[in-house]
Enzyme design. Structure first.
Site: not given
Ligand code: IPE
Ligand code: IPE
Ligand code: MG
Length: 259
Positions: A16, A64
């Site tokens: 991330d 996502n």
């Protein structure tokens, strides 16, 4: 690394912070993803050299897909490039490529090189590199439950036979060693739908650096942290010491508990 017996067998990483890495430098988010792909290469190579059995990378979540279309398109292109560029590295180093997640949703220019590399590396015995793509932990569990229900309905499985091990065997991670260590970069302390079932006894390491800045040195640092921890699996510290003493004569016996 201090003690090779304390190396995790299976490390999972929530990669991330690519977007923030880029934004902090006044660059487009996609440039952060591009730099993140370089971290994937370095970390994979280091993990292989250290002798990890399995490395699972969260590259794209089921959620996502809801990002802006140009970011999703850019990520798919980077994935496609990655699969082409990494072929020699995986072939030369006996790395087996796997994927977990709803890979059917990936566009054909990603699906094709992914399927080809999975097939061509299927016999490799070095390390299993699993990419979590269009992946969600809850979605994975739901899919497993659906298969279990279908097997029960078909008379292949009795409800009484459904225990934790049986459920594990229906998950896409069933061929991998148990997850020992989960790393998340970027300072966020959440799981974001990654390997929910498999995390049961994993050690968690949250590191502040953004994924594009996470390279082999940062991996070594979390592995050192891991090596210093005592994993008790519900037992007492005293029980663990006793077990370690019992197995001390036999250098082949690992300190890992039977799981
Ligand atoms: C992780 O970086 C990569 C993916 C989720 C694909 P992010 O893109 O989430 O970066 P941040 O969290 O916005 O900085
Ligand atoms: C998790 O990161 C998914 C990947 C790293 C692929 P996100 O950036 O999507 O997670 P949230 O939105 O911060 O929870
Ligand atoms: Mg993020």
């Amino acid at each position: 690394m201090s003690d090779p017996r304390r190396l995790p067998r299976h490390v999972g990483i929530i990669m991330d912070g690519n977007g923030r890495w880029a934004q902090l430098r006044g660059r487009d988010r996609i440039e952060g993803h591009r730099e993140g792909a370089r971290s994937v290469r370095d970390v994979t190579r280091a993990a292989r050299q250290l002798g990890l059995e399995a490395l699972t990378l969260y590259a794209f979540s089921a959620q996502n897909w809801a990002r802006p279309v140009e970011e999703v398109t850019g990520l798919m292109q980077l994935l496609c490039d990655y699969l082409h560029d990494e072929r020699p590295e995986l072939m030369d180093n006996q790395i087996r490529l796997e994927a977990i997640g709803d890979v059917e949703r990936l566009p054909p220019h990603v699906r094709a090189p992914l399927d080809a590399l999975r097939a061509d590396t299927a016999h490799h015995t070095g390390m299993t590199l699993t990419l979590a793509l269009s992946y969600g932990g809850r979605e994975s569990i739901a899919r497993a439950v659906r298969s279990i229900a279908a097997d029960v309905a078909a008379g292949k499985l009795a409800p009484a036979d459904i225990d934790a091990d049986r459920v594990s065997s229906y998950l896409p991670t069933s061929r991998l060693p148990p997850l020992d260590l989960l790393v998340r970069t970027s300072g966020e302390q959440r799981i974001s739908n990654f390997m929910l079932w498999e995390l049961a006894y994993a050690e968690l390491a949250f590191v502040d650096c953004m994924w594009p800045d996470f390279r082999r040195q940062q991996l070594y640092a979390v592995l050192d942290q891991y090596a210093a921890r005592e994993r008790r699996f519900g037992l007492t510290s005293h029980q663990l010491t006793e077990r370690a003493e019992l197995s001390a004569d036999d250098s082949d016996v690992e300190l890992h508990l039977d799981r």
